[in-house]
Structures are given as structure tokens and as C-alpha cells.
Design a protein around this motif. Structure first.
Motif, PDB file in Angstrom:
ATOM      1  N   ASN A 243       0.814  -1.216   0.000  1.00  0.00           N
ATOM      2  CA  ASN A 243       0.000   0.000   0.000  1.00  0.00           C
ATOM      3  C   ASN A 243       0.847   1.265   0.000  1.00  0.00           C
ATOM      4  OD1 ASN A 243      -2.496  -1.318  -0.016  1.00  0.00           O
ATOM      5  ND2 ASN A 243      -2.462  -1.599   2.201  1.00  0.00           N
ATOM      6  N   VAL A 244       1.917   1.222   0.826  1.00  0.00           N
ATOM      7  CA  VAL A 244       2.809   2.381   0.864  1.00  0.00           C
ATOM      8  C   VAL A 244       3.436   2.605  -0.505  1.00  0.00           C
ATOM      9  CG1 VAL A 244       4.984   3.248   1.782  1.00  0.00           C
ATOM     10  CG2 VAL A 244       3.292   2.278   3.326  1.00  0.00           C
ATOM     11  N   SER A 245       3.885   1.529  -1.135  1.00  0.00           N
ATOM     12  CA  SER A 245       4.507   1.655  -2.457  1.00  0.00           C
ATOM     13  C   SER A 245       3.516   2.255  -3.453  1.00  0.00           C
ATOM     14  CB  SER A 245       4.973   0.286  -2.952  1.00  0.00           C
ATOM     15  OG  SER A 245       5.918  -0.271  -2.072  1.00  0.00           O
ATOM     16  N   HIS A 246       2.262   1.776  -3.380  1.00  0.00           N
ATOM     17  CA  HIS A 246       1.240   2.294  -4.303  1.00  0.00           C
ATOM     18  C   HIS A 246       0.956   3.764  -4.032  1.00  0.00           C
ATOM     19  CE1 HIS A 246      -2.950   3.163  -5.492  1.00  0.00           C
ATOM     20  NE2 HIS A 246      -2.649   2.417  -6.555  1.00  0.00           N
ATOM     21  N   ASP A 247       0.814   4.107  -2.744  1.00  0.00           N
ATOM     22  CA  ASP A 247       0.452   5.483  -2.403  1.00  0.00           C
ATOM     23  C   ASP A 247       1.590   6.470  -2.644  1.00  0.00           C
ATOM     24  OD1 ASP A 247      -1.701   3.919  -0.980  1.00  0.00           O
ATOM     25  OD2 ASP A 247      -2.289   5.965  -0.435  1.00  0.00           O
ATOM     26  N   ILE A 248       2.826   5.997  -2.605  1.00  0.00           N
ATOM     27  CA  ILE A 248       3.958   6.874  -2.918  1.00  0.00           C
ATOM     28  C   ILE A 248       4.154   6.959  -4.426  1.00  0.00           C
ATOM     29  CG2 ILE A 248       6.468   7.085  -2.761  1.00  0.00           C
ATOM     30  CD1 ILE A 248       6.325   6.074   0.068  1.00  0.00           C
ATOM     31  N   GLN A 249       3.965   5.828  -5.097  1.00  0.00           N
ATOM     32  CA  GLN A 249       4.186   5.798  -6.539  1.00  0.00           C
ATOM     33  C   GLN A 249       3.169   6.664  -7.289  1.00  0.00           C
ATOM     34  OE1 GLN A 249       6.754   4.356  -7.986  1.00  0.00           O
ATOM     35  NE2 GLN A 249       6.131   5.017 -10.014  1.00  0.00           N
ATOM     36  N   SER A 250       1.936   6.676  -6.785  1.00  0.00           N
ATOM     37  CA  SER A 250       0.878   7.420  -7.484  1.00  0.00           C
ATOM     38  C   SER A 250       1.178   8.916  -7.563  1.00  0.00           C
ATOM     39  CB  SER A 250      -0.461   7.166  -6.790  1.00  0.00           C
ATOM     40  OG  SER A 250      -1.486   7.881  -7.426  1.00  0.00           O
ATOM     41  N   GLN A 280       2.002  20.874  -6.841  1.00  0.00           N
ATOM     42  CA  GLN A 280       2.000  21.313  -5.441  1.00  0.00           C
ATOM     43  C   GLN A 280       1.038  20.458  -4.605  1.00  0.00           C
ATOM     44  OE1 GLN A 280       3.860  23.662  -3.902  1.00  0.00           O
ATOM     45  NE2 GLN A 280       2.871  23.046  -1.981  1.00  0.00           N
ATOM     46  N   GLU A 281      -0.132  20.169  -5.183  1.00  0.00           N
ATOM     47  CA  GLU A 281      -1.129  19.361  -4.477  1.00  0.00           C
ATOM     48  C   GLU A 281      -0.599  17.950  -4.202  1.00  0.00           C
ATOM     49  OE1 GLU A 281      -5.610  17.536  -5.260  1.00  0.00           O
ATOM     50  OE2 GLU A 281      -4.839  19.148  -6.524  1.00  0.00           O
ATOM     51  N   GLU A 282       0.035  17.353  -5.201  1.00  0.00           N
ATOM     52  CA  GLU A 282       0.571  15.999  -5.037  1.00  0.00           C
ATOM     53  C   GLU A 282       1.757  15.988  -4.074  1.00  0.00           C
ATOM     54  OE1 GLU A 282      -0.713  13.177  -6.130  1.00  0.00           O
ATOM     55  OE2 GLU A 282      -2.375  14.351  -6.944  1.00  0.00           O
ATOM     56  N   THR A 283       2.544  17.063  -4.112  1.00  0.00           N
ATOM     57  CA  THR A 283       3.673  17.158  -3.172  1.00  0.00           C
ATOM     58  C   THR A 283       3.165  17.253  -1.741  1.00  0.00           C
ATOM     59  OG1 THR A 283       4.984  18.303  -4.850  1.00  0.00           O
ATOM     60  CG2 THR A 283       5.750  18.443  -2.584  1.00  0.00           C
ATOM     61  N   LEU A 288       2.154  14.671   3.475  1.00  0.00           N
ATOM     62  CA  LEU A 288       1.232  14.203   4.512  1.00  0.00           C
ATOM     63  C   LEU A 288       1.387  12.699   4.737  1.00  0.00           C
ATOM     64  CD1 LEU A 288      -1.168  14.609   6.426  1.00  0.00           C
ATOM     65  CD2 LEU A 288      -2.693  14.288   4.448  1.00  0.00           C
ATOM     66  N   LEU A 289       1.498  11.972   3.639  1.00  0.00           N
ATOM     67  CA  LEU A 289       1.677  10.523   3.762  1.00  0.00           C
ATOM     68  C   LEU A 289       2.954  10.190   4.519  1.00  0.00           C
ATOM     69  CD1 LEU A 289       0.922   7.599   3.015  1.00  0.00           C
ATOM     70  CD2 LEU A 289       2.160   7.918   0.858  1.00  0.00           C
ATOM     71  N   THR A 290       4.038  10.887   4.199  1.00  0.00           N
ATOM     72  CA  THR A 290       5.313  10.646   4.885  1.00  0.00           C
ATOM     73  C   THR A 290       5.207  10.958   6.366  1.00  0.00           C
ATOM     74  OG1 THR A 290       6.484  11.254   2.864  1.00  0.00           O
ATOM     75  CG2 THR A 290       7.764  11.211   4.882  1.00  0.00           C
ATOM     76  N   LYS A 291       4.539  12.051   6.692  1.00  0.00           N
ATOM     77  CA  LYS A 291       4.358  12.427   8.094  1.00  0.00           C
ATOM     78  C   LYS A 291       3.574  11.368   8.854  1.00  0.00           C
ATOM     79  CE  LYS A 291       2.270  15.999  11.027  1.00  0.00           C
ATOM     80  NZ  LYS A 291       1.482  17.268  11.045  1.00  0.00           N
ATOM     81  N   GLN A 292       2.514  10.848   8.218  1.00  0.00           N
ATOM     82  CA  GLN A 292       1.696   9.839   8.881  1.00  0.00           C
ATOM     83  C   GLN A 292       2.439   8.511   9.043  1.00  0.00           C
ATOM     84  OE1 GLN A 292      -1.793  10.022   6.365  1.00  0.00           O
ATOM     85  NE2 GLN A 292      -2.882  11.296   7.850  1.00  0.00           N
ATOM     86  N   LEU A 293       3.255   8.173   8.064  1.00  0.00           N
ATOM     87  CA  LEU A 293       4.066   6.952   8.183  1.00  0.00           C
ATOM     88  C   LEU A 293       5.073   7.086   9.323  1.00  0.00           C
ATOM     89  CD1 LEU A 293       4.738   6.115   4.425  1.00  0.00           C
ATOM     90  CD2 LEU A 293       3.285   4.852   6.016  1.00  0.00           C
TER      91      LEU A 293
END
Length: 456
Positions: A243-250, A280-283, A288-293
Motif C-alpha cells: 500500500n505504501v509503495s502504491h500510495d507513494i508511486q501514485s 503542489q497538491e501531489e507534493t 502528509l503521507l510521509t508524516k503519517q508513516l
């Protein structure tokens, strides 16, 4: 060398060592306590024979000696020149002449008592003339010496095979029994070892049919529980990585695509601004994803740091103030009913909980909706409820809302992007603080999240 072979060798060595120690112990016991008693008993027998011989006719003496020899005694009768033997010949008939002369002169010879100590053959079994008792005897008016000892070979000739067979049988059966017991003990350990080795290759389906009530059985039960736990952790880890790979790759793929578009010369300024906004939105999403991980990864570190006294009402006021721009931007009303509440825990983690709840409520609310925050106390708990009038969830979606990376795939929320970690983080932090979290939701009506934490 396997544990099974080690067990056999250890048992065999123990049996051998015990036998040697027991032999030396019994040998010492004989020399210290039994030898003199044995000497006196045989001396009494010899004295009784002499007394009996005094009343016998001359022609009956030799028959009586023969009868005593057949009855289990070895007799050596000598006048210093000639020798008569009854009951068998001694293995070693060497004896000092002075000892023979001593008996001929009327003294008693205590050879059994004074026989030298032997290490591997006790004096009881030494078939030697020196290992006898001697008494003076008068035959036909002449002085004789009678040396006597029990004929051990004759006494045991009917029993030595029986006792020898019994000893051999006991040793053999003990050894076979030890092999069987060792196999029964080692076999489940071997199975556990094979299952452990398979776990190293992430194979968790090795059958373990170990039904025992002893320590090995308890070990097997705990091993199965541990294996199941590791299997679940492995599956979760793989799912997490996927899931992490998918959410980072997207978002990375989106960023790469729009960066390529930005590099095209034919793109207009308006298009470039649009592409930059998307990047900017994707960044922001990736950040946010990195912070939550990182928050998830910090649980183990923070778990031991739950000793701060935290004013929950003050934390919530600070967060509401911080998010004021978000409420205003989306034209969402906010009301808060807060009482003073203090709990013990980790301030950073609990702040993350309140931020995630309020951010989610804003995200899934429509312009013109309102959000209500209620903080109250019971006799044992503080209770926080966050109520929104947003799009809500179905019962199935609500039941999975706390799963990591879960996002409802529905047309009404496809335009809302998120990591699927927010509520999972909320649940783990609340449970870390010995609390509970519940969610109630109705589509197009709204959602209520309730959190209970024990009071200080």
C-alpha cells in the motif's frame, strides 16, 4: 551431533559412571564393614567343625570333610607335609609357611580379615588360600591345620546365570526404554525445529500435531501462537509495504507527468500554472503521507513515554484556532462545548488524534455544513465526540474505517484524496493510551466519532 544422539550418549555415560561409582562404593563398604564380620562367621563355622570332629570315629572324618565340601565349603587340611583338599582346589594356594605353622601351633589364622584390599575383585570373591580362616585340628593324635572358606563358585553356580541374565536383561531393556523415551522427547523438538527453519523462509503451514501436557506441550502451544502472530505480522507488513509503495508511486507518477508537461514549450502560461498547482497538491499529499508513516513508526518509541499530564480542552482549543482558516475557506460552521479535562499520556500523539479527526471532518463536509465538538467527563473517563454533517459512510465502510490504507471507493468521494492512514493512526494512539474509539455514520447525514480515555 543431534540432540537425540547426545541424549543417548549422555544416558549411556551416566549409566556407566553410576555403575563404576556403585561398584567402588560397595567394594569400600565390604572392606570397611563386612570383611571382619565375614571372617568371624567363617571362624565360628570352622570352630564348630572342629568340635564336631572330636566326637567322630576315625573312619568317619574323611567322609565328613567330603560332605562339608559338597555342602559348599572349601577345606585345606595339612599337617605341614601332606595336604588334603575337599570341596575344590583353591585358585592360588600360596601361603606363608609361618602362617601354617602358626595354626599347627594352636593359634587361629584370620586370613579373610587380613586379606589385602583389591580394587576390582573384593576379598569376598578371591579364591585364594590366604583368603581363609585357619583353626588347629588334631587328627589321629597329630596336629593339623584346617583352612576354610565358602566355595563361592559352588554356592552361586545355579544362580550366577540367573542373576547374570537378569542384569543383562535389565541393562538391555533399560537401554531400549531409554531410546524410546529419548525419541518421544526429541521428536516434538525436531518438529518444532523444522517449523522454525521454515519460518525463516516465511512458510507458516508446517503441521504441528503435538498434543502433550508437559513442558514440551506448553512450548508447542506457545510456538503455534507465536507463529500465528508472526504470520499475521508478515501479512500485514507485506500489505503495508504494498500500500505504501502504491500510495507513494501514485503522486510521484503524477508529479513526473506534469513536470514533463511543464517542460513543453508549447504549453501556455495558464496551463503551466495549472500543472504547477497539481504538482503542489501531489507534493502536499506525499508530505502528509510521509508524516503519517513516521507517526506510525514512532509508536514503539513513544509507547514508554505516556507520563505527561495533558489538558485535553486546551489542546483542542489550540487546534481549532490553528484550523480556523480551513473552516473559513470551506464555509463550515464550528461549535465546541469543552470542559476542563486532564489525562496522562503523550501530548504529541494525542494532538495528532485531534488534528486527524477535525481534518477528516472538514474534508468530508460540504460548504454550509457544521461541525460540533463536545468534550465531557464521566466518573472514570473523558469523552470526546466530533460530529459532522458530511457525506457519511455505509455500515461496511464504517466497520473498516480504522484499517490502514482503507479508502471507500465510491463515486461521491472519489474526488477526495487521502492516505487512508488518518483513522488507523487515531485508533492505534487511542488504544496505546488504554482508551476506545467508535464511529457511527449514515450516508448523506453525517459521522460521529467518539473517543474515551481514562482520567488522570
Amino acid at each position: 551431533m543431534s540432540l537425540y544422539v547426545k541424549f543417548i550418549w549422555f544416558t549411556f555415560a551416566t549409566m556407566l559412571f553410576s555403575s563404576v561409582v556403585s561398584f567402588f562404593a560397595m567394594n569400600t563398604y565390604y572392606h570397611q564393614y563386612l570383611k571382619e564380620e565375614n571372617n568371624d562367621k567363617n571362624l565360628d563355622v570352622a570352630t564348630s567343625i572342629i568340635e564336631f570332629m572330636d566326637n567322630l570315629p576315625t573312619d568317619q572324618i574323611e567322609k565328613t570333610f567330603s560332605l562339608l565340601g559338597d555342602a559348599g565349603y572349601q577345606l585345606y587340611v595339612t599337617d605341614g607335609k601332606t595336604v588334603n583338599r575337599f570341596g575344590g582346589k583353591f585358585r592360588d594356594e600360596s601361603i606363608d609357611d609361618e602362617n601354617v605353622q602358626q595354626v599347627l601351633d594352636g593359634e587361629v589364622f584370620n586370613g579373610i580379615r587380613d586379606f589385602p584390599r583389591e580394587t576390582f575383585v573384593t576379598g569376598f570373591f578371591a579364591n585364594e588360600l590366604e583368603n581363609t580362616v585357619g583353626v588347629p585340628l588334631e587328627l589321629n593324635g597329630e596336629n593339623h591345620a584346617l583352612f576354610l572358606r565358602p566355595n563361592i563358585k559352588l554356592l552361586f553356580q545355579e544362580l550366577h546365570l540367573l542373576f547374570g541374565g537378569m542384569a543383562a536383561g535389565i541393562i538391555l531393556l533399560s537401554f531400549i526404554g531409554m531410546l524410546l523415551v529419548a525419541r518421544l522427547l526429541i521428536q516434538p523438538i525436531t518438529k518444532l525445529t523444522e517449523a522454525t527453519e521454515k519460518m525463516g523462509t516465511e512458510t507458516f503451514d508446517v503441521p504441528l500435531s503435538i498434543d502433550r501436557k508437559d513442558e514440551i506441550g506448553r512450548l508447542a502451544d506457545q510456538f503455534i501462537k507465536m507463529r500465528n502472530s508472526i504470520e499475521q505480522s508478515t501479512l500485514k507488513r507485506k500489505e503495508f509495504v504494498h500500500n505504501v509503495s502504491h500510495d507513494i508511486q501514485s503522486p510521484l507518477h503524477t508529479i513526473q507527468s506534469y513536470l514533463s508537461l511543464l517542460q513543453k514549450k508549447e504549453s501556455s502560461e495558464e496551463e503551466k500554472k495549472q500543472y504547477a498547482a497539481i504538482i503542489q497538491e501531489e507534493t502536499t499529499r506525499l508530505s502528509l503521507l510521509t508524516k503519517q508513516l513516521l507517526t506510525l513508526a514512532s509508536f514503539d518509541v513513544e509507547a514508554t513515554d505516556l507520563v505527561e499530564e495533558i489538558f485535553i480542552d486546551q489542546q483542542i482549543r489550540d487546534i481549532l484556532s490553528h484550523l480556523r482558516y480551513a473552516f473559513d475557506e470551506k464555509e463550515i460552521g464550528i461549535s465546541a462545548k469543552l470542559v476542563a479535562v486532564k489525562v496522562k499520556g503523550n501530548a504529541v500523539l494525542l494532538r495528532t488524534v485531534w488534528e486527524n479527526l477535525l481534518t477528516n471532518a472538514i474534508k468530508y463536509s460540504e460548504p454550509g455544513d457544521s461541525i460540533e465538538v463536545q468534550l465531557s467527563v464521566t466518573s472514570t473517563n473523558m469523552v470526546l465526540e466530533v460530529l459532522d454533517e458530511g457525506i457519511g459512510m455505509t455500515a461496511e465502510e464504517a466497520s473498516r474505517a480504522f484499517d490502514r490504507f482503507y479508502r471507500a471507493d465510491h463515486a461521491r468521494i472519489r474526488s477526495l484524496k487521502g492516505s487512508g492512514l488518518g483513522l488507523a493512526i487515531v485508533k492505534e494512539i487511542v488504544e496505546l493510551h488504554k482508551g476506545t474509539v467508535e464511529i457511527k455514520s449514515t450516508p448523506n447525514i453525517g459521522t460521529t466519532v467518539q473517543i474515551k480515555l481514562p482520567l488522570l
